[in-house]
Design a protein around this motif. Structure first.
Motif, short mmCIF file in Angstrom:
data_model
loop_
_atom_site.label_atom_id
_atom_site.label_comp_id
_atom_site.label_asym_id
_atom_site.label_seq_id
_atom_site.Cartn_x
_atom_site.Cartn_y
_atom_site.Cartn_z
N LEU A 90 -6.61 -1.23 -2.03
CA LEU A 90 -6.25 -0.92 -3.41
C LEU A 90 -5.60 0.47 -3.51
CD1 LEU A 90 -6.31 -1.97 -6.28
CD2 LEU A 90 -8.66 -1.15 -6.50
N SER A 91 -6.14 1.44 -2.75
CA SER A 91 -5.59 2.80 -2.75
C SER A 91 -4.16 2.82 -2.21
CB SER A 91 -6.47 3.73 -1.90
OG SER A 91 -7.75 3.87 -2.47
N VAL A 92 -3.93 2.07 -1.13
CA VAL A 92 -2.59 1.99 -0.53
C VAL A 92 -1.63 1.30 -1.50
CG1 VAL A 92 -1.23 0.95 1.34
CG2 VAL A 92 -3.40 2.08 1.85
N GLN A 93 -2.10 0.26 -2.16
CA GLN A 93 -1.27 -0.47 -3.11
C GLN A 93 -0.85 0.41 -4.29
OE1 GLN A 93 -3.08 -4.18 -4.19
NE2 GLN A 93 -1.28 -4.94 -5.28
N LEU A 94 -1.76 1.29 -4.70
CA LEU A 94 -1.49 2.15 -5.86
C LEU A 94 -0.75 3.43 -5.50
CD1 LEU A 94 -4.97 1.77 -7.61
CD2 LEU A 94 -2.79 0.96 -8.52
N GLY A 95 -1.12 4.06 -4.39
CA GLY A 95 -0.56 5.37 -4.08
C GLY A 95 0.29 5.44 -2.84
N GLY A 96 0.40 4.34 -2.10
CA GLY A 96 1.17 4.36 -0.87
C GLY A 96 0.28 4.63 0.34
N PHE A 97 0.83 4.35 1.53
CA PHE A 97 0.02 4.49 2.74
C PHE A 97 -0.34 5.94 3.05
CE2 PHE A 97 4.02 5.72 4.53
CZ PHE A 97 3.70 6.51 5.62
N ASP A 98 0.44 6.90 2.48
CA ASP A 98 0.24 8.31 2.82
C ASP A 98 -0.37 9.13 1.68
OD1 ASP A 98 2.42 8.11 1.18
OD2 ASP A 98 3.72 9.43 2.36
N CYS A 99 -1.13 8.47 0.81
CA CYS A 99 -1.80 9.22 -0.27
C CYS A 99 -3.16 9.73 0.22
CB CYS A 99 -1.97 8.34 -1.51
SG CYS A 99 -3.08 6.92 -1.28
N ALA A 100 -3.69 10.71 -0.50
CA ALA A 100 -4.98 11.32 -0.12
C ALA A 100 -6.11 10.29 -0.14
CB ALA A 100 -5.30 12.47 -1.06
N GLU A 101 -6.05 9.37 -1.09
CA GLU A 101 -7.09 8.34 -1.18
C GLU A 101 -7.07 7.41 0.03
OE1 GLU A 101 -6.50 10.11 -5.03
OE2 GLU A 101 -5.05 9.14 -3.68
N ALA A 102 -5.86 7.15 0.56
CA ALA A 102 -5.75 6.31 1.76
C ALA A 102 -6.38 7.03 2.96
CB ALA A 102 -4.29 5.99 2.05
N MET A 103 -6.14 8.33 3.07
CA MET A 103 -6.74 9.12 4.15
C MET A 103 -8.27 9.03 4.08
SD MET A 103 -6.63 13.25 4.83
CE MET A 103 -7.87 13.56 3.56
#
Length: 283
Positions: A90-103
């Motif tokens: 969900l985090s990747v879908q919303l913010g992209g693969f390189d967002c802080a939430e994905a990390m």
């Protein structure tokens, strides 16, 4: 307005309720009231879905992440991993693969998988977390050393050279824990020994010994063990150096002997040609 057409509470009532429920879930989790925390986290996720009219919202991803943490603490590793995976997606879908939430999502999922002995599944997420840490926080981010050391430890019994590469990267990063830095140096020395590179093993073990001596004192067990290893590796390095000197001497002698044999062979060939030419002239 007091209600929607379907009789549901209005959004301006639901949003504070969702926030309050999420905060209460966090509070219960902090207080180790896991069943209550789980119920509140799931309720908060449901409320947020009603607020945004769907599952695509960052706060829902945070609810799933909290649910994963609660389930992991409760010993439900499989359910925890499933929720952490949903949160990451969900985090990747919303913010992209390189967002802080994905990390953060990759880091959480790797921790759950590695702790539940699912190492092959956890390491790719740890690598992704390390990559995003460097990308988003820079190469001197304090958690990177621990990340790379964990990855190196995974390869220790699979590929010693690759493990050593990760250990070297880990040691090149800033350290927040000097004792952990000593353990990394110790692990690096052991890998050098495994690869029969005794001179660098001495240097790595010397670093471990210095840190243990400074942090734990000369008489601590870790310091004493490191001192023994240092003496052992030094002896092995000297023996290896002496062996290389002998091998080099033999190599040079063999090269000289081969060169001499070639010269003799050339001289013999010349003599044969001379005799052959003389025989032709007599005829």
């Amino acid at each position: 307005p007091c209600s929607t057409g379907a009789g549901l509470p209005s959004l301006h009532i639901l949003l504070p309720d969702a926030k309050a429920t999420f905060e209460a879930a966090h509070f219960s989790y902090s207080g180790r009231a896991l069943p209550q925390a789980l119920e509140l986290a799931q309720e908060a996720a449901a409320l947020y879905q009603r607020v945004v009219d769907g599952p695509l919202h960052l706060q829902i991803a945070r609810c799933l992440d909290l649910t994963a943490a609660i389930l992991f603490e409760a010993g439900e590793a499989s359910l925890a991993a499933a929720n952490a995976s949903r949160s990451l997606g969900l985090s990747v879908q919303l913010g992209g693969f390189d967002c802080a939430e994905a990390m953060a999502g990759h880091s959480t999922l790797s921790h759950i998988l590695l702790s539940s002995q699912q190492v092959d599944a956890g390491i790719p997420h740890l690598k992704a977390a390390a990559y995003l840490m460097e990308l988003l926080a820079g190469p001197r981010y304090v958690e990177l050393a621990n990340c790379y050391y964990k990855i190196g430890s995974y390869y220790q019994n699979k590929d010693s050279k690759l493990a050593l590469d990760y250990f070297k990267i880990a040691q090149s990063k800033p350290h927040s824990d000097r004792l952990a830095e000593g353990m990394m140096a110790k692990g690096t020395a052991l890998l050098y020994v495994k690869l029969e590179q005794y001179r660098p093993a001495v240097d790595a073990e010397k670093r471990a010994y210095q840190l243990y001596s400074m942090l734990l004192g000369e008489r601590h067990e870790l310091t004493l063990n490191s001192q023994k290893s240092l003496l052992k590796y030094t002896k092995m390095a000297v023996e290896q150096g002496n062996k290389k000197v002998v091998e080099e001497k033999l190599r040079l002698e063999e090269e000289a002997a081969d060169a001499m044999a070639s010269m003799i062979q050339e001289e013999e060939e010349k003599e044969k040609k001379k005799k052959k030419n003389k025989g032709k002239k007599k005829k």
